[in-house]
Write a protein that holds these residues in place. Structure first.
Motif, PDB file in Angstrom:
ATOM      1  N   SER A 178      41.317 -28.424 -39.128  1.00 17.27           N
ATOM      2  CA  SER A 178      39.692 -27.948 -38.303  1.00 17.27           C
ATOM      3  C   SER A 178      38.635 -27.623 -39.378  1.00 17.27           C
ATOM      4  CB  SER A 178      39.810 -27.236 -37.006  1.00 17.27           C
ATOM      5  OG  SER A 178      40.018 -25.870 -37.588  1.00 17.27           O
ATOM      6  N   THR A 179      38.923 -26.859 -40.287  1.00 12.83           N
ATOM      7  CA  THR A 179      38.147 -26.506 -41.322  1.00 12.83           C
ATOM      8  C   THR A 179      37.866 -27.482 -42.474  1.00 12.83           C
ATOM      9  OG1 THR A 179      39.020 -24.099 -41.245  1.00 12.83           O
ATOM     10  CG2 THR A 179      37.672 -24.454 -43.309  1.00 12.83           C
ATOM     11  N   LEU A 180      38.857 -28.061 -42.966  1.00  9.23           N
ATOM     12  CA  LEU A 180      38.687 -29.196 -43.750  1.00  9.23           C
ATOM     13  C   LEU A 180      37.955 -30.052 -43.201  1.00  9.23           C
ATOM     14  CD1 LEU A 180      42.180 -29.243 -45.707  1.00  9.23           C
ATOM     15  CD2 LEU A 180      40.152 -28.176 -46.282  1.00  9.23           C
ATOM     16  N   SER A 181      38.185 -30.615 -42.058  1.00  8.68           N
ATOM     17  CA  SER A 181      37.463 -31.571 -41.197  1.00  8.68           C
ATOM     18  C   SER A 181      35.854 -31.402 -41.007  1.00  8.68           C
ATOM     19  CB  SER A 181      37.998 -32.180 -39.603  1.00  8.68           C
ATOM     20  OG  SER A 181      37.208 -32.878 -38.938  1.00  8.68           O
ATOM     21  N   ARG A 182      35.621 -30.300 -40.810  1.00 11.59           N
ATOM     22  CA  ARG A 182      34.051 -29.792 -40.840  1.00 11.59           C
ATOM     23  C   ARG A 182      33.685 -29.684 -42.091  1.00 11.59           C
ATOM     24  NH1 ARG A 182      33.278 -24.800 -36.800  1.00 11.59           N
ATOM     25  NH2 ARG A 182      35.465 -24.348 -37.515  1.00 11.59           N
ATOM     26  N   PHE A 183      34.355 -29.268 -43.166  1.00 11.37           N
ATOM     27  CA  PHE A 183      33.654 -29.043 -44.496  1.00 11.37           C
ATOM     28  C   PHE A 183      33.569 -30.385 -45.045  1.00 11.37           C
ATOM     29  CE2 PHE A 183      35.078 -29.312 -48.957  1.00 11.37           C
ATOM     30  CZ  PHE A 183      34.060 -28.713 -49.499  1.00 11.37           C
ATOM     31  N   THR A 184      34.325 -31.217 -44.935  1.00 21.29           N
ATOM     32  CA  THR A 184      34.080 -32.846 -45.606  1.00 21.29           C
ATOM     33  C   THR A 184      33.125 -33.599 -44.737  1.00 21.29           C
ATOM     34  OG1 THR A 184      36.123 -33.572 -44.346  1.00 21.29           O
ATOM     35  CG2 THR A 184      36.445 -32.830 -46.614  1.00 21.29           C
ATOM     36  N   LEU A 185      32.949 -32.988 -43.457  1.00 22.97           N
ATOM     37  CA  LEU A 185      32.177 -34.209 -42.727  1.00 22.97           C
ATOM     38  C   LEU A 185      30.400 -33.505 -43.076  1.00 22.97           C
ATOM     39  CD1 LEU A 185      31.571 -36.072 -40.346  1.00 22.97           C
ATOM     40  CD2 LEU A 185      31.696 -34.059 -38.563  1.00 22.97           C
ATOM     41  N   VAL A 186      30.424 -32.184 -43.116  1.00 20.34           N
ATOM     42  CA  VAL A 186      28.925 -31.807 -43.362  1.00 20.34           C
ATOM     43  C   VAL A 186      28.623 -32.029 -45.022  1.00 20.34           C
ATOM     44  CG1 VAL A 186      27.382 -29.710 -43.976  1.00 20.34           C
ATOM     45  CG2 VAL A 186      29.250 -29.666 -41.978  1.00 20.34           C
ATOM     46  N   PHE A 187      29.815 -31.942 -45.840  1.00 18.62           N
ATOM     47  CA  PHE A 187      29.572 -32.120 -47.379  1.00 18.62           C
ATOM     48  C   PHE A 187      29.346 -33.818 -47.740  1.00 18.62           C
ATOM     49  CE2 PHE A 187      31.638 -33.078 -51.635  1.00 18.62           C
ATOM     50  CZ  PHE A 187      30.571 -32.357 -52.238  1.00 18.62           C
ATOM     51  N   SER A 188      29.858 -34.640 -46.538  1.00 19.09           N
ATOM     52  CA  SER A 188      29.553 -36.023 -46.934  1.00 19.09           C
ATOM     53  C   SER A 188      28.140 -36.446 -46.398  1.00 19.09           C
ATOM     54  CB  SER A 188      30.525 -36.998 -46.027  1.00 19.09           C
ATOM     55  OG  SER A 188      30.250 -36.579 -44.556  1.00 19.09           O
ATOM     56  N   GLU A 189      27.606 -35.537 -45.330  1.00 17.99           N
ATOM     57  CA  GLU A 189      26.213 -35.997 -44.919  1.00 17.99           C
ATOM     58  C   GLU A 189      25.256 -35.325 -45.866  1.00 17.99           C
ATOM     59  OE1 GLU A 189      25.100 -36.978 -42.203  1.00 17.99           O
ATOM     60  OE2 GLU A 189      26.854 -37.477 -41.192  1.00 17.99           O
ATOM     61  N   LEU A 190      25.393 -34.323 -46.589  1.00 18.06           N
ATOM     62  CA  LEU A 190      24.678 -33.406 -47.877  1.00 18.06           C
ATOM     63  C   LEU A 190      24.553 -34.570 -48.934  1.00 18.06           C
ATOM     64  CD1 LEU A 190      25.894 -30.027 -47.596  1.00 18.06           C
ATOM     65  CD2 LEU A 190      23.679 -30.950 -46.878  1.00 18.06           C
ATOM     66  N   ILE A 191      25.841 -35.090 -49.171  1.00 19.35           N
ATOM     67  CA  ILE A 191      25.960 -35.993 -50.579  1.00 19.35           C
ATOM     68  C   ILE A 191      25.440 -37.244 -50.096  1.00 19.35           C
ATOM     69  CG2 ILE A 191      27.387 -37.351 -51.970  1.00 19.35           C
ATOM     70  CD1 ILE A 191      27.636 -34.477 -52.351  1.00 19.35           C
ATOM     71  N   ARG A 192      25.395 -37.700 -48.901  1.00 23.17           N
ATOM     72  CA  ARG A 192      24.570 -39.023 -48.315  1.00 23.17           C
ATOM     73  C   ARG A 192      22.952 -38.804 -48.491  1.00 23.17           C
ATOM     74  NH1 ARG A 192      22.682 -41.239 -43.662  1.00 23.17           N
ATOM     75  NH2 ARG A 192      23.087 -39.318 -42.715  1.00 23.17           N
ATOM     76  N   ALA A 193      22.567 -37.590 -48.270  1.00 24.32           N
ATOM     77  CA  ALA A 193      21.303 -37.318 -48.176  1.00 24.32           C
ATOM     78  C   ALA A 193      20.503 -37.372 -49.588  1.00 24.32           C
ATOM     79  CB  ALA A 193      20.944 -36.031 -47.434  1.00 24.32           C
ATOM     80  N   GLY A 194      21.537 -37.165 -50.657  1.00 25.81           N
ATOM     81  CA  GLY A 194      20.916 -37.148 -51.956  1.00 25.81           C
ATOM     82  C   GLY A 194      21.018 -35.769 -52.515  1.00 25.81           C
ATOM     83  N   ILE A 195      21.500 -34.615 -51.664  1.00 27.42           N
ATOM     84  CA  ILE A 195      21.476 -33.289 -52.383  1.00 27.42           C
ATOM     85  C   ILE A 195      22.731 -33.190 -53.406  1.00 27.42           C
ATOM     86  CG2 ILE A 195      22.375 -30.741 -51.714  1.00 27.42           C
ATOM     87  CD1 ILE A 195      19.756 -31.755 -50.289  1.00 27.42           C
ATOM     88  N   PRO A 196      22.231 -32.441 -54.442  1.00 25.83           N
ATOM     89  CA  PRO A 196      23.165 -32.188 -55.703  1.00 25.83           C
ATOM     90  C   PRO A 196      24.607 -31.451 -55.142  1.00 25.83           C
ATOM     91  CG  PRO A 196      21.007 -31.439 -56.299  1.00 25.83           C
ATOM     92  CD  PRO A 196      21.163 -31.810 -54.928  1.00 25.83           C
ATOM     93  N   ILE A 197      25.669 -31.989 -55.679  1.00 23.37           N
ATOM     94  CA  ILE A 197      26.949 -31.569 -55.338  1.00 23.37           C
ATOM     95  C   ILE A 197      27.052 -30.164 -55.338  1.00 23.37           C
ATOM     96  CG2 ILE A 197      29.331 -31.698 -56.180  1.00 23.37           C
ATOM     97  CD1 ILE A 197      29.005 -34.357 -57.285  1.00 23.37           C
ATOM     98  N   ALA A 198      26.688 -29.450 -56.398  1.00 23.18           N
ATOM     99  CA  ALA A 198      26.922 -27.917 -56.144  1.00 23.18           C
ATOM    100  C   ALA A 198      26.086 -27.207 -55.098  1.00 23.18           C
ATOM    101  CB  ALA A 198      26.311 -27.421 -57.536  1.00 23.18           C
ATOM    102  N   GLU A 199      24.957 -27.849 -54.851  1.00 22.18           N
ATOM    103  CA  GLU A 199      24.289 -27.086 -53.810  1.00 22.18           C
ATOM    104  C   GLU A 199      24.810 -27.576 -52.352  1.00 22.18           C
ATOM    105  OE1 GLU A 199      19.652 -27.275 -52.435  1.00 22.18           O
ATOM    106  OE2 GLU A 199      20.137 -28.083 -54.345  1.00 22.18           O
ATOM    107  N   ALA A 200      25.244 -28.724 -52.457  1.00 23.08           N
ATOM    108  CA  ALA A 200      25.907 -29.531 -51.152  1.00 23.08           C
ATOM    109  C   ALA A 200      27.221 -28.621 -50.865  1.00 23.08           C
ATOM    110  CB  ALA A 200      26.342 -30.927 -51.377  1.00 23.08           C
ATOM    111  N   LEU A 201      28.037 -28.302 -51.904  1.00 24.98           N
ATOM    112  CA  LEU A 201      29.104 -27.503 -51.625  1.00 24.98           C
ATOM    113  C   LEU A 201      28.677 -26.071 -51.159  1.00 24.98           C
ATOM    114  CD1 LEU A 201      31.092 -28.406 -54.862  1.00 24.98           C
ATOM    115  CD2 LEU A 201      32.001 -28.819 -52.414  1.00 24.98           C
ATOM    116  N   ASP A 202      27.705 -25.559 -51.566  1.00 23.05           N
ATOM    117  CA  ASP A 202      27.178 -24.235 -51.283  1.00 23.05           C
ATOM    118  C   ASP A 202      26.776 -24.048 -49.648  1.00 23.05           C
ATOM    119  OD1 ASP A 202      26.717 -21.447 -52.150  1.00 23.05           O
ATOM    120  OD2 ASP A 202      24.402 -21.998 -51.747  1.00 23.05           O
ATOM    121  N   THR A 203      26.165 -25.334 -49.134  1.00 20.96           N
ATOM    122  CA  THR A 203      25.732 -25.352 -47.906  1.00 20.96           C
ATOM    123  C   THR A 203      26.998 -25.493 -47.226  1.00 20.96           C
ATOM    124  OG1 THR A 203      23.611 -25.938 -48.671  1.00 20.96           O
ATOM    125  CG2 THR A 203      24.424 -26.315 -46.311  1.00 20.96           C
ATOM    126  N   SER A 204      27.987 -26.254 -47.555  1.00 21.60           N
ATOM    127  CA  SER A 204      29.290 -26.651 -46.889  1.00 21.60           C
ATOM    128  C   SER A 204      30.080 -25.496 -46.637  1.00 21.60           C
ATOM    129  CB  SER A 204      29.886 -27.842 -47.502  1.00 21.60           C
ATOM    130  OG  SER A 204      28.871 -29.027 -47.571  1.00 21.60           O
TER     131      SER A 204
END
Length: 415
Positions: free
Chosen positions: A276-302
């Motif tokens: 459940s944790t990995l599912s939500r983490f990757t889901l939010v991370f994919s949305e952030l990456i798709r929106a053009g957020i830098p990887i480090a910042e996207a990881l921080d938010t996710s």
């Protein structure tokens, strides 16, 4: 929160006043705003016992009063907010309108206070930070994403869809648990009735005949004695223990970390939490990456929306690897949480420039794994349920019948 002692010179006299803050800098700032007079120094100190008790009482009462917003009301409110934001209505007015229209008291209070904070100049995400318990980490993370990308309405639509998925999984979980729960409740009621009314009758017979009592019978008699004489006290003790445990979990990070670590080693629960944790983490991370957020910042938010501390610690190491110039696939591999197939997919995404697409596929994979666990939950719980039921039946059978067999043998021996 740490405890600090501020030494203040006021009207020619030195006075020491205690206060709580995250660090010394914040304590100094808070002391200047709150206290009148010259602040000589602010030092970290030992919290007095009286202050500890007062803080415990305040936190305990606040935790009892806190109420999470019902999922249906929250999803509807998020969708309304997305529509109003897309229509160009201000966030402040949208929140007030939703608060006035809702029947959920918790939602009304939270949205009204957030609207007041926004009116004071705060952003939506920073205003929501004060209501992390009521709204959840995912809500705050997605709103933060919307503010960063400038597409708050899209982020809110995505958030509503995610919350609906989570609600659907919770509904599936409850349905899967319904049969085992009802069986266990029925067994608990039957066991309680036997302990309260049947076992005491046998106790009188055993005492009159001076029968030798085996261990199962002794256990039953002890349980019957405790339940009939100290039942209310035992229930009160359990309630107090639960409240203390809940308070410690919420206020002691070391204890919370140990508890989360234990859950990750527990049969069945570990897989539910992990996927459940990995599912939500990757889901939010994919949305952030798709929106053009830098990887480090996207990881921080996710990572910020993850509740389980050991998993959060492992994923934080991914961010450190990326910040040092390492690749994302290397960071994920070092955590030991992801299968080799996932690492290969992320590596392929990085090499081909399609990381957002690959992470989306990874999110779908973990959602499928999590759904599979929920769907098979009933079958997985059955062995545990059968073991508990068998133990209760064996204890009752042996506890009651063994002394009777002994007495029967003794009577036959005399004849």
């Amino acid at each position: 929160m740490k405890y600090f002692i501020a030494t203040i010179l006021t009207k020619g006299k030195k006075e020491k006043i205690g206060l709580y803050a995250e660090d010394r800098k914040e304590a100094n700032k808070y002391a200047k705003l709150k206290f009148t007079g010259l602040i000589i120094k602010v030092t970290e100190g030992q919290e007095p016992l009286e202050a500890q008790f007062k803080r415990f009482k305040t936190t305990l009462l606040s935790n009892i009063k806190k109420r999470k917003i019902k999922p249906d009301f929250l999803i509807a409110a998020i969708r309304q907010l997305a529509v109003m934001t897309n229509a160009g209505i201000s966030i402040h007015d949208s929140l007030n309108e939703i608060a006035d229209a809702t029947n959920d008291e918790a939602l009304k209070i939270v949205f009204s206070k957030i609207a007041d904070d926004i009116n004071s100049g705060h952003s939506l995400s920073s205003s929501m930070e004060n209501f992390r318990f009521e709204l959840g980490n995912l809500t705050i993370a997605m709103v933060h994403l919307g503010e960063k990308t400038g597409n708050l309405d899209e982020a809110l639509y995505s958030l509503a869809n995610m919350l609906e998925e989570i609600r659907a999984n919770i509904t599936k979980f409850k349905k899967a648990m319904a049969y085992p729960r009802n069986v266990m409740i029925a067994m608990a009621v039957a066991f309680t009735i036997l302990i309260s009314y049947v076992v005491p009758q046998f106790k009188t017979i055993f005492e009159q005949l001076h029968a030798h009592l085996p261990l199962p019978t002794i256990i039953l008699l002890k349980l019957s004695y405790i339940f009939n004489n100290f039942g209310p006290y035992v229930l009160a003790l359990l309630a107090i223990a639960y409240m203390v445990f809940n308070y410690t979990i919420n206020n002691n990070e070391h204890f919370r970390y140990s508890w989360h670590k234990l859950l990750l080693k527990t049969y069945l629960i570990k897989n539910i939490i992990k996927f459940s944790t990995l599912s939500r983490f990757t889901l939010v991370f994919s949305e952030l990456i798709r929106a053009g957020i830098p990887i480090a910042e996207a990881l921080d938010t996710s990572i910020g929306m993850i509740d389980n501390l050991p998993l959060k610690k492992k994923l934080l190491s991914v961010r450190l690897t990326v910040e040092k110039g390492g690749t994302l696939n290397k960071g994920l591999e070092e955590t030991g949480l992801f299968e080799n197939m996932i690492i290969q997919m992320v590596r392929a995404g990085e090499d081909s420039g399609t990381l957002d697409t690959m992470i989306k596929k990874v999110a779908e994979y973990y959602k499928m794994r999590f759904d599979s666990i929920i769907d098979g939950l009933s079958e997985a719980i059955e062995p545990i349920m059968l073991l508990i039921i068998a133990s209760m039946v064996i204890l009752l059978a042996l506890g009651i019948f063994l002394p009777m067999w002994d007495m029967g043998n003794a009577v036959q021996g005399r004849q």
